[in-house]
Motif scaffolding. Sequence first.
Motif, short mmCIF file in Angstrom:
data_model
loop_
_atom_site.label_atom_id
_atom_site.label_comp_id
_atom_site.label_asym_id
_atom_site.label_seq_id
_atom_site.Cartn_x
_atom_site.Cartn_y
_atom_site.Cartn_z
N VAL A 114 -40.29 76.44 -33.46
CA VAL A 114 -39.85 75.04 -33.50
C VAL A 114 -39.92 74.31 -34.88
CG1 VAL A 114 -39.96 72.80 -32.32
CG2 VAL A 114 -40.09 74.87 -31.10
N TRP A 129 -37.01 72.85 -36.93
CA TRP A 129 -37.01 71.27 -37.37
C TRP A 129 -36.81 71.58 -39.24
CZ3 TRP A 129 -41.01 69.07 -40.15
CH2 TRP A 129 -41.20 67.82 -40.29
N ILE A 158 -47.64 70.83 -42.78
CA ILE A 158 -47.82 70.10 -41.44
C ILE A 158 -48.20 71.00 -40.45
CG2 ILE A 158 -46.22 69.20 -39.65
CD1 ILE A 158 -44.18 68.41 -42.00
N SER A 163 -40.52 62.94 -35.76
CA SER A 163 -39.41 63.57 -36.05
C SER A 163 -39.29 64.97 -35.40
CB SER A 163 -39.63 63.82 -37.40
OG SER A 163 -38.39 64.24 -38.03
N ILE A 164 -40.44 65.63 -35.10
CA ILE A 164 -39.96 67.01 -34.59
C ILE A 164 -39.66 66.84 -33.10
CG2 ILE A 164 -41.01 69.17 -33.72
CD1 ILE A 164 -42.75 68.88 -36.19
N CYS A 178 -51.38 63.63 -31.16
CA CYS A 178 -50.43 63.92 -32.12
C CYS A 178 -50.67 65.15 -32.73
CB CYS A 178 -50.21 62.89 -33.26
SG CYS A 178 -49.26 61.39 -32.69
N PRO A 237 -44.09 63.14 -38.82
CA PRO A 237 -43.56 64.44 -38.48
C PRO A 237 -43.61 64.76 -37.13
CG PRO A 237 -44.85 64.72 -40.33
CD PRO A 237 -45.12 63.40 -39.81
N VAL A 238 -44.65 64.39 -36.34
CA VAL A 238 -44.62 64.65 -34.91
C VAL A 238 -43.56 64.17 -34.41
CG1 VAL A 238 -46.00 64.45 -32.82
CG2 VAL A 238 -47.26 64.90 -35.12
N VAL A 256 -50.21 68.15 -30.56
CA VAL A 256 -48.80 68.52 -30.33
C VAL A 256 -48.52 69.25 -31.75
CG1 VAL A 256 -46.70 67.81 -30.36
CG2 VAL A 256 -48.35 66.67 -28.99
N LEU A 257 -49.12 68.79 -32.79
CA LEU A 257 -48.85 69.56 -34.00
C LEU A 257 -49.32 70.90 -33.79
CD1 LEU A 257 -49.05 67.56 -37.15
CD2 LEU A 257 -47.10 68.25 -36.06
N THR A 288 -33.78 69.50 -40.17
CA THR A 288 -33.91 68.08 -40.49
C THR A 288 -35.01 67.96 -41.79
OG1 THR A 288 -34.29 67.77 -38.09
CG2 THR A 288 -35.36 66.26 -39.40
#
Lengths: 324, 329
Positions: free
Chosen positions: A124, A128, A177, B52-53, A113, B49-50, A116-117, A132
Amino acid sequence: MPNGLHAVTYIPLVALALIVGVLVWKAIPAIRYNGFGFFVHNRWSIGDLYAPLVTTNGVRHPPLASYGALPLILGTLVSSAIAIVLATPVAIGTALVVVEKLPPRLSSGVGFCLEVLAGVPSVVFGLWGFFTLGPFLSHHVATIWANHVPNVPVLRFFRGPTGAGQGLLTAGVVLAIMIVPIIAATARDLLRQVPRATVEGAVALGMTDSESMRAVSLPWIRSGLIGATVLGLGRALGETIAVAMVSGVLLGSNVHSLYGAFTTIAATLVSQLDGAFSDVSGLTTSTLAETALVLVVITLLANVGARFLVRRVATTALPVGRGI
Amino acid sequence: MAATGSAAAAPSVTGPFATGRRPRLGRRRWGNRLVWALCAVALALVVIPVVSIVWGVAGRALAHWHWSYLTTYPSGNGGGLLNAIEGTLLIVAMVVVVAGAIGVGAGVYLAEYSQDRRHLLRGASEVLAGVPSIVLGYVGFVGLVTALHWHYSLYAGVIVLSVLVVPYIMKTTEVALRNVPTTYREGAEALGMRGGYALRKFVLRPALPGIATGLILAVAIAVGETAPLIYTLGYSSGSPAFGLHNSPTGYLTYNVFTDYNQPFASSHYRADAAALLLIVMVLVLIVIARVIVMTTQRHSPDRPQRMGRRRPGRGPGPSDSVDFDTASR
């Protein structure tokens, strides 16, 4: 020693010199025209483009041109501060759980995770944040407190209409984030290097595991954590696209509410460079070079400050978490 | 440290069943639980958030997905993304060649040949890594695109992106080489090999996975950057052209950045599709990096072991320390 290899090593040095050289060369007219007022006022006007150019301080410019970078500088600093304040505790908490509590399979999943972040392109994040996160924050989260905060000088900042989702709060959270993986991954790797005997000593003294974390592990990795946090700060200060997409890029007014539109130096650069060429005197382009210089100086100061801090508090010889 | 203080104060209470001792332990136990509960919340704040993205972008993109995005050029406000896919792949390939050669070369030099540990070059590359990418974009625009009259050009974009990723490649190469045991070099020297030969045949080989991971990181950065490219590459809705001058090129991040707030639904769908493609590319790169790290860690006993592993039986998996997460811009 192979000479070709030797020569290739100087390319980064040359690149850096060229970057600084071009910035300074471009910024000189703006520095002469804008003066010190650049840092203290907030009017941003390209001037009257239909009137003949006039000359002030030896710089040709459209009449009434006026550039104050205070909102940009404040916006950069405040949004990055929000990001650091939100991201650091979350990142440290995550690292603690991953190292102390999770079984390897799960901790590997959390590592995925984090990657990915860290790997998701900032555009992107911007998408988001725009579609969102922003609407969610302004319609469902900020509304919880925004109308109940007392209308007094400092707290007023947290009061008021929460808008549609483009603004300081959204940008701060998106930035947070984006920098969480940097801090969390470094903290995790450092926590794994804390010698086991030291932690066992703390447990033998009767500490609970959270107490031993606070008394032993976290002080042990402190200097590395500071390094990682500043690395994250550097990314937040310079982040461009995501902020440009969720900040609303508001020039000419200081940020006065947590939910209002604002802008940063980087977001202004990307959104204004296009239009800068309608100013035939080149003063707008030059002013953007000056703001870019300010951004570079701020980023450098943060890094130098971190080195200074790390040297002062460093009690153990751990590698500073400079990332790679 | 407050809790440590209360533990030290406990002996002043006399007798094992004295009052005041129990509540303290209880408070500490609850404090412990509270700390871990907060940490679990932090973990959730990272994972949500991961999800959700990825979920949000994929969900929106797949709702209007059609495969012609991959096979057609844009037309008007709709059409496909083939120009951007070609452009992104081409840019990435060129950046890997240019920045890879420079970065690996400089990294090898720093690790193997530089006498001075605090080389000027190292400081320069650290500063360079800290320069915000939009500043690089500005300099590329002012310097290459306008001052040298290149106009929007593929080469301007590649140069700017290469400058951006060289420090990372350099650093990973240097670290990978420094992790190669000195005994390798000593053994090669004892056999009478010359330095360059030993480097190529023996020292570089165990460092290759680390170097490869650094290159993958560079690819991920190159795929995802927007700010330095907007004013150097420009945009073109056709296939990339290889001119030095005036060869604007399309790329995926541009489509996301400009299409998302166009007043056309077809533009929004295209932005979502481009974002999904970007995410997929990054996921693939992460998986490749993980596979490299996993396979090499399994086969190489020479890698430095982590010291002080907390639980020997359930230590960290081999795969969760790819440099990806600490390094991205």
